[in-house]
Structure formats: structure tokens, C-alpha cells
Design an enzyme around this catalytic site. Structure first.
Site, short mmCIF file in Angstrom:
data_model
loop_
_atom_site.label_atom_id
_atom_site.label_comp_id
_atom_site.label_asym_id
_atom_site.label_seq_id
_atom_site.Cartn_x
_atom_site.Cartn_y
_atom_site.Cartn_z
N HIS A 168 7.02 -10.20 9.89
CA HIS A 168 7.68 -10.08 8.64
C HIS A 168 9.04 -10.03 9.03
O HIS A 168 9.66 -9.59 9.80
CB HIS A 168 7.38 -8.59 7.86
CG HIS A 168 5.85 -8.34 7.63
ND1 HIS A 168 5.22 -9.03 6.79
CD2 HIS A 168 4.93 -7.43 8.39
CE1 HIS A 168 3.94 -8.67 6.67
NE2 HIS A 168 3.72 -7.65 7.59
N ASP A 217 3.82 -7.16 13.77
CA ASP A 217 4.53 -6.30 12.86
C ASP A 217 5.57 -5.54 13.60
O ASP A 217 6.65 -5.10 12.90
CB ASP A 217 3.64 -4.88 12.25
CG ASP A 217 2.66 -5.61 11.11
OD1 ASP A 217 2.89 -6.53 10.39
OD2 ASP A 217 1.71 -4.71 10.88
N HIS A 232 0.91 -1.06 -0.10
CA HIS A 232 0.00 0.09 0.09
C HIS A 232 0.86 1.37 0.02
O HIS A 232 0.63 2.19 0.77
CB HIS A 232 -1.08 -0.11 1.07
CG HIS A 232 -0.72 -0.55 2.46
ND1 HIS A 232 0.13 -0.25 3.35
CD2 HIS A 232 -1.37 -1.41 3.09
CE1 HIS A 232 0.15 -0.99 4.26
NE2 HIS A 232 -0.72 -1.65 4.06
N ASP A 270 -2.90 -9.10 5.86
CA ASP A 270 -1.70 -10.01 5.48
C ASP A 270 -1.44 -10.97 6.31
O ASP A 270 -0.86 -11.63 6.32
CB ASP A 270 -0.28 -9.12 5.15
CG ASP A 270 -0.07 -8.02 6.20
OD1 ASP A 270 -1.11 -7.70 7.01
OD2 ASP A 270 1.08 -7.58 6.51
N HIS A 284 -2.70 -9.32 15.20
CA HIS A 284 -2.92 -8.04 14.44
C HIS A 284 -3.84 -8.47 13.32
O HIS A 284 -3.53 -9.23 12.58
CB HIS A 284 -1.59 -7.76 14.04
CG HIS A 284 -1.57 -6.65 12.85
ND1 HIS A 284 -2.54 -5.67 12.95
CD2 HIS A 284 -0.89 -6.05 11.99
CE1 HIS A 284 -2.22 -4.63 12.10
NE2 HIS A 284 -1.20 -5.02 11.29
N GLU A 331 -4.68 -7.20 10.34
CA GLU A 331 -4.50 -6.72 8.91
C GLU A 331 -4.41 -7.96 8.14
O GLU A 331 -3.97 -8.97 8.44
CB GLU A 331 -3.19 -5.91 9.06
CG GLU A 331 -3.32 -5.03 7.70
CD GLU A 331 -2.45 -3.81 7.34
OE1 GLU A 331 -1.50 -3.77 8.46
OE2 GLU A 331 -2.39 -3.21 6.24
N HIS A 387 0.76 -1.18 14.91
CA HIS A 387 0.46 0.12 14.25
C HIS A 387 -1.28 0.27 13.95
O HIS A 387 -1.45 1.16 13.53
CB HIS A 387 1.33 0.48 12.77
CG HIS A 387 0.88 -0.58 11.79
ND1 HIS A 387 0.33 -0.10 10.67
CD2 HIS A 387 0.72 -1.80 11.74
CE1 HIS A 387 0.18 -1.27 9.95
NE2 HIS A 387 0.34 -2.17 10.68
N TYR A 417 11.38 0.15 7.13
CA TYR A 417 10.13 -0.59 7.95
C TYR A 417 9.44 0.34 8.99
O TYR A 417 8.50 0.82 9.02
CB TYR A 417 10.25 -1.63 8.35
CG TYR A 417 8.79 -2.78 8.65
CD1 TYR A 417 8.04 -3.21 7.96
CD2 TYR A 417 8.35 -2.35 9.98
CE1 TYR A 417 6.92 -3.88 8.18
CE2 TYR A 417 6.95 -3.06 10.41
CZ TYR A 417 6.56 -3.71 9.25
OH TYR A 417 5.22 -4.31 9.57
#
Ligand code: FEO
Length: 412
Positions: free
Chosen positions: A235, A174, A34, A92, A88, A90, A155, A202
Site C-alpha cells: 500500500h 503490508d 475494517h 486486498d 500476504h 489478505e 501482520h 498505518y
């Protein structure tokens, strides 16, 4: 059990310890997350922890579901997974959860209260399958104690860490991660220069707006004596104590970046139509350099916003230049200013500049944008009609000197 070796490949699980396995996916193709340029790809990390029943910590992006399942199946029958901890929500990390439920039917998903809401909205899970866990709660799950630590806005509102006291292991979603596709599981097996560059990118592009929360979190971790042997992010590679790249290394980098101390670097972003604004940028850079600071010049035609964000992470100034087009800014400057404003880098000095043919609004618009970013404007904002002559270039050099002096003053 299968899953030998530490290299991630062949759709086999990779052992982190004898009871923790990496069962995620490597995304070699990812080049945009994104708007963040991920030039080295990424990994979506999922971790299988063996207990009386088995637990999956986070999951992978939906297209990588089959890979994750193959890796899980290389260690245990996927139907033996009794709980998923979603640190988290999100996509992904949650995009494949609905398919996991269809295929393997874990009994429950544990998430923060906000995570439960988000999972319900994303996937419409039956509420009975979702359990909200509170900050600081320690619960026995599949025979293992899990302590949940809310990290709200690091985040997303739903973000949390899970600590496994019996394994002295922190699963950190993350945070402490990076977008880096690499077959080597552990950080110490990777090139430290690449780790530093990608961890900083990052941090700058994902974590930087929440730096005050990072400082509070690190304080809290210190106050409770958190000193994990392993940190497992969502990640990039795993941080392991006793190696050249332990958890304390990335904790130290986060403490440094979150402090947001100005440096002697001046980030100069500009675009140009007929090279006039470009000449001004170069003259300002000359002045910055002559004043003892370090110019970092980013022509927007060939610079990516996420590289500029990484540069701004450790900077003291932001100087922005745009020609006037159709009574306003060149569009690339609108893009970068919008992006950088959202990243909220504090304590910068700076100024605006640009050339114009007749109306000359761009410098005023840029100045207002810098003010909106809380950049303290020093010296003068310079607008020049058509190309700069020798005297006007001297004015730009003087402005570069003023920027260097202001940086020096701000740093004490
Ligand atoms: Fe890796 Fe915020 O998702």
C-alpha cells in the site's frame, strides 16, 4: 513495452525500474478499512517483474482486477506470467487471484506454508498450483533468484517478504506501507508531512501490536546486511535509495515506533451526556498541561478510533472518562477501549473518571478495562454525582497534575 512516466494513471503500468513495473490500483474511494478510517484512500500495489518468464508480486482487491490486468497488458501479455508470489494472503492482495488464474493461468503461486493454507481455504486452488516456500530459502523463479523471509504476524501468520538480490529490492507486503491514494509512485514525490502522518496511522492501527516482532525483524535485517535500493510495499508509495525518502527513512520510523517509548503526551478519551464528564475531561487536561505534559483531548462524539490510536502510538498516558448509563459504560467508551486493548500499547499510565446520576458504575468498569490494557493507574479514579462543582473540578485538575508527574517519572 508501454508504461511511460512515474504517475499512476490511465490504466498503464508504471515503471519502478526497467524490469519492475507497478501494476496495482488506486482506490480513491476507500474511507474505511475494517474499522480504520482511511481518509486519504489507498492503493493496492501489485508488481510485475520481468524475467525469463514474468512474475507478479501480490495482486489487487477483486473489484480492481480489470485495472490490474490492463496495466499488466500495457507491458506484457498476461499469459506470460509464469509465477505469482503471494507475500500476504489478505483479500486486498489475493481477492483477484482466482480471476487471474482463470484469465491467464500462471503456473504456480509461491507463498509461506501458512499462506498456502490460507489461499487453499480462500479459493480452493488445486494444491498442485500452490508451492510453500520456507524462511530463508533462495529459489530460482523465472530465471531470477528470490529469497523468502518469513515475517509471521506482521501482520498475519502468512506474512512474508521477498528479496530480489540481483535487483537489491525488497517486496515487503503490508509492512512499510500506508493507506494513501496518490498518483505519485515514489515516496520522495509525495508531501513528507503526509507520508509521516499516514505511515504513523498505518503503524498504529495495523502493526503496533506486533512491535516486538518489528524490532526482531529490523535486527535480523541489520545482521544480514539488508540495505535495499528499493522497498516495494503493498500500500502507498515506493521507497527508493538516494532520494529524500529512502528505505532507511521508513526503517528508522519503524525502529522508533516499535521501541514504544513513552512521551509527554496524555491521551484523554471521553464521552458525555449532559456535559459533566466533559467538564471533568477539560479540568484534567488543564492539570496535565499545568504539570508540563501535553493533553490530547478526544471527545468520542467527534473522534475516530483510528485517530486516537495514532495519537496513542506516541503517548505516555491514557485517561478515559464515561458517564454511567444503564449501570454501565457509554457505548463509545466500550468501542474505543476494545479497539485500543487489541493494539497493545505498553507502558502507559492513566486513570478513569466520569459523572453519574445515581448508581455510578462507569468509573469502576473503566478502571477494570484500563487494568486489562495494562495501564498503570495513578492518582485517583474520580466519579462525581451530577455536574462537578468548583472543588470537584480542582480535584480533576489535581488528577491531571498527577498524570503529568507520573508521565515524567516514567520517562525518567
Ligand atoms: Fe493490505 Fe493485511 O492487507
Amino acid at each position: 513495452m508501454n508504461g511511460e512516466g512515474k504517475v499512476r494513471g490511465g490504466f498503464k503500468a508504471v515503471p519502478v525500474t526497467d524490469r519492475i513495473f507497478w501494476v496495482g490500483a488506486i482506490d480513491w474511494e476507500l474511507r474505511d478499512f475494517h474499522g480504520y478510517s482511511t481518509s486519504r484512500g489507498s492503493t493496492y500495489n501489485a508488481y510485475l517483474v520481468l524475467g525469463e518468464g514474468n512474475i507478479l508480486f501480490d495482486a489487487v482487491k477483486e473489484p480492481f482486477f480489470d485495472e490490474m490486468m490492463a496495466r499488466i497488458a500495457s507491458v506484457v501479455d498476461p499469459s506470460s506470467i509464469r509465477a505469482v508470489v503471494s507475500n500476504h494472503a489478505e483479500m486486498d492482495h489475493t481477492g483477484s487471484l482466482a480471476r487471474l488464474f482463470e484469465a491467464a493461468g500462471p503456473a504456480q503461486v509461491l507463498a509461506s506454508a501458512s499462506g498456502v493454507r490460507n489461499l487453499d481455504l480462500q479459493m480452493g486452488f488445486h494444491p498442485a498450483a500452490l508451492s510453500a516456500v520456507g524462511d530463508g530459502l533462495t529459489a530460482s523463479v523465472c530465471g531470477l533468484d528470490l529469497t523468502f523471509i518469513e515475517t509471521k504476524m506482521l501482520h498475519w501468520p502468512d506474512s512474508m517478504f521477498t528479496f530480489l538480490p540481483s535487483m537489491n529490492t525488497l517486496v515487503s507486503q503490508d509492512a512499510f506501507g500506508m493507506h494513501l491514494a496518490t498518483p505519485e509512485l515514489f515516496a520522495f514525490e509525495n508531501d513528507p508531512a503526509i507520508l509521516l502522518a499516514e505511515a504513523a496511522r498505518y503503524y498504529a492501527n495495523i502493526i503496533m501490536p506486533y512491535s516486538p516482532l518489528v524490532l526482531k525483524l529490523l535486527d535480523r535485517a541489520a545482521s544480514i546486511g539488508l540495505d535495499p535500493d528499493l522497498v516495494l510495499p503493498d500500500h502507498g508509495p515506493v521507497w527508493k535509495k538516494g532520494t529524500s525518502m529512502p528505505p532507511s527513512w521508513i526503517f528508522g520510523r519503524y525502529a522508533h515506533w516499535a521501541s514504544m517509548k513513552p512521551t509527554d503526551k496524555a491521551v484523554i478519551v471521553y464521552d458525555t451526556m449532559w456535559h459533566a464528564t466533559e467538564k471533568m475531561a477539560h479540568a484534567i487536561a488543564d492539570g496535565v498541561s499545568a504539570g508540563g505534559a501535553v493533553p490530547r483531548v478526544h471527545p468520542m462524539k467527534s473522534s475516530h478510533r483510528s485517530d486516537i490510536a495514532a495519537d496513542l502510538l506516541e503517548a505516555g498516558a491514557l485517561v478515559a472518562g464515561s458517564p454511567t448509563i444503564n449501570n454501565g459504560l457509554f457505548p463509545t467508551l466500550s468501542d474505543i477501549c476494545t479497539y485500543l486493548k487489541g493494539l497493545r500499547r505498553p507502558d502507559l499510565v492513566g486513570s478513569a473518571f466520569g459523572s453519574y446520576g445515581w448508581s455510578g458504575e462507569s468509573v469502576k468498569v473503566l478502571s477494570e478495562l484500563l487494568a486489562g490494557m495494562k495501564v498503570t493507574q495513578v492518582g485517583e479514579n474520580i466519579g462525581i454525582q451530577f455536574g462537578p462543582d468548583a472543588a470537584q473540578l480542582d480535584r480533576c485538575r489535581a488528577q491531571g497534575l498527577a498524570i503529568a508527574a507520573a508521565i515524567s517519572g516514567a520517562r525518567g
